[in-house]
Design an enzyme around this catalytic site. Structure first.
Site, PDB file in Angstrom:
ATOM      1  N   THR A  95      41.128 -23.631  10.288  1.00 39.39           N
ATOM      2  CA  THR A  95      40.415 -24.504  11.231  1.00 39.39           C
ATOM      3  C   THR A  95      40.808 -25.983  11.136  1.00 39.39           C
ATOM      4  O   THR A  95      40.202 -26.819  11.803  1.00 39.39           O
ATOM      5  CB  THR A  95      38.895 -24.393  11.029  1.00 39.39           C
ATOM      6  OG1 THR A  95      38.589 -24.712   9.670  1.00 39.39           O
ATOM      7  CG2 THR A  95      38.393 -22.995  11.348  1.00 39.39           C
ATOM      8  N   ASP A 136      42.619 -10.916   0.738  1.00 44.00           N
ATOM      9  CA  ASP A 136      43.555 -11.773   1.456  1.00 44.00           C
ATOM     10  C   ASP A 136      43.893 -11.093   2.776  1.00 44.00           C
ATOM     11  O   ASP A 136      44.692 -10.164   2.827  1.00 44.00           O
ATOM     12  CB  ASP A 136      44.820 -11.984   0.615  1.00 44.00           C
ATOM     13  CG  ASP A 136      45.831 -12.885   1.324  1.00 44.00           C
ATOM     14  OD1 ASP A 136      45.555 -13.312   2.471  1.00 44.00           O
ATOM     15  OD2 ASP A 136      46.904 -13.137   0.743  1.00 44.00           O
ATOM     16  N   TYR A 156      46.421 -25.023  16.910  1.00 47.99           N
ATOM     17  CA  TYR A 156      45.219 -24.290  16.494  1.00 47.99           C
ATOM     18  C   TYR A 156      44.728 -23.384  17.629  1.00 47.99           C
ATOM     19  O   TYR A 156      44.500 -22.185  17.444  1.00 47.99           O
ATOM     20  CB  TYR A 156      44.119 -25.271  16.082  1.00 47.99           C
ATOM     21  CG  TYR A 156      42.749 -24.651  15.955  1.00 47.99           C
ATOM     22  CD1 TYR A 156      42.460 -23.767  14.917  1.00 47.99           C
ATOM     23  CD2 TYR A 156      41.744 -24.937  16.884  1.00 47.99           C
ATOM     24  CE1 TYR A 156      41.203 -23.173  14.806  1.00 47.99           C
ATOM     25  CE2 TYR A 156      40.488 -24.353  16.775  1.00 47.99           C
ATOM     26  CZ  TYR A 156      40.223 -23.476  15.738  1.00 47.99           C
ATOM     27  OH  TYR A 156      38.986 -22.894  15.651  1.00 47.99           O
TER      28      TYR A 156
END
Length: 290
Positions: free
Chosen positions: A63, A37, A126
């Site tokens: 994404t 992680d 993003y």
């Protein structure tokens, strides 16, 4: 023999790197969130202590461009903070780092292919989180490391525009696709091959930024039309402007990337997007037939 860690291994680029690593699998460690992680700093520190590595290819990213508008904290953790944790570990253990970034760091108002040093100005969350990841990596500055921006990535793996067009092309008589957003598609296998070619040539004191996509320019409409033409799907593609297809996150209208630097520095020959698309469609067909 280099030991290469690939994060985000189940994504499009990670999956293509896995394909290209066949026969050399002992050189690679492929991880996803279950194994590492990257948003957990202690987990990153521990992993890099336990494994002897020479190279990190960071393919991990948040994404989901539209979802990021309502999940900014999560997007920032994956695209920004985690990059910092990885860069710190790479610097401490003298590991080369290739970090994958995006054309969405630009605002899309330019009219010529974007050079790596062009001023950045992302128009959505993003893009902002990806830019923050670039910036934190530059601040930490692991040696022999680069930022590699790419655009419109697709593959025979995962969910992407090509697979969506193939599915809809079989289901519908016609499709509306945006005509006024222009860029260049990138076949993830070509990008993966370029990354593997670059690794042995890395030798830089400061983080360098490069651009990689396939050659050529098109709109999403052109891209969809080519998919239908190559596969012979009887689905009419209609060109529509962006305002007829509103999305939570705004997109840059123009995001063609200038690749002169990467071609010259690493002696790369980059295929045209139409040839790359044909190769990917062959791959999708082969997978479907197995």
């Amino acid at each position: 023999m280099s030991k290469i860690l690939v994060t985000g291994a189940s994504g499009q680029l990670g999956s293509e790197l896995r394909v290209l690593s066949e026969g050399h699998s002992d050189q690679f460690i492929f991880t996803d969130r279950a194994e590492l992680d990257i948003t957990d700093r202690e987990a990153v520190v521990s992993f890099f202590k336990q494994n002897t590595l020479d190279v990190l290819i960071n393919c991990a990213a948040y994404t989901a461009v539209d979802k990021a508008e309502s999940e900014e904290v999560l997007a920032d953790f994956v695209n920004h903070k985690a990059v910092g944790y990885l860069a710190e570990a790479c610097k401490k253990h003298n590991i080369k780092m290739i970090h994958i970034s995006t054309d969405y760091v630009f605002n899309g108002k330019h009219y010529k292919p974007y050079k790596p040093n062009h001023p950045v100005d992302p128009v959505n969350i993003y893009g902002r989180t990806k830019l923050a990841g670039e910036q934190v990596m530059k601040e930490i500055n692991p040696l022999n490391s680069i930022i590699l921006r790419t655009s419109w990535v697709y593959s025979s793996f995962g969910n992407n525009f090509v697979k969506t067009m193939l599915r809809l092309g079989k289901e519908r008589e016609s499709l509306n696709v945006i005509v006024d957003q222009v860029g260049t598609p990138t076949y993830a296998r070509d990008l993966a091959g370029a990354v593997l070619k670059i690794i042995p040539q890395l030798n830089n004191d400061k983080i360098n930024t490069y651009h990689y996509s396939n050659e050529g320019v098109c709109s999403w409409y052109d891209f969809a039309k080519e998919i239908m033409d190559i596969t012979g799907l009887d689905c009419k593609v209609n060109a529509i402007p962006t305002e007829q297809y509103p999305t939570p996150a705004p997109r840059p209208y123009y995001s063609v990337l200038c690749k002169d630097d990467i071609k010259n520095q690493f002696n790369l020959v980059i295929p045209h997007w139409k040839e790359a698309l044909k190769a990917c469609l062959r791959g999708i067909k082969e997978i479907a037939n197995h």
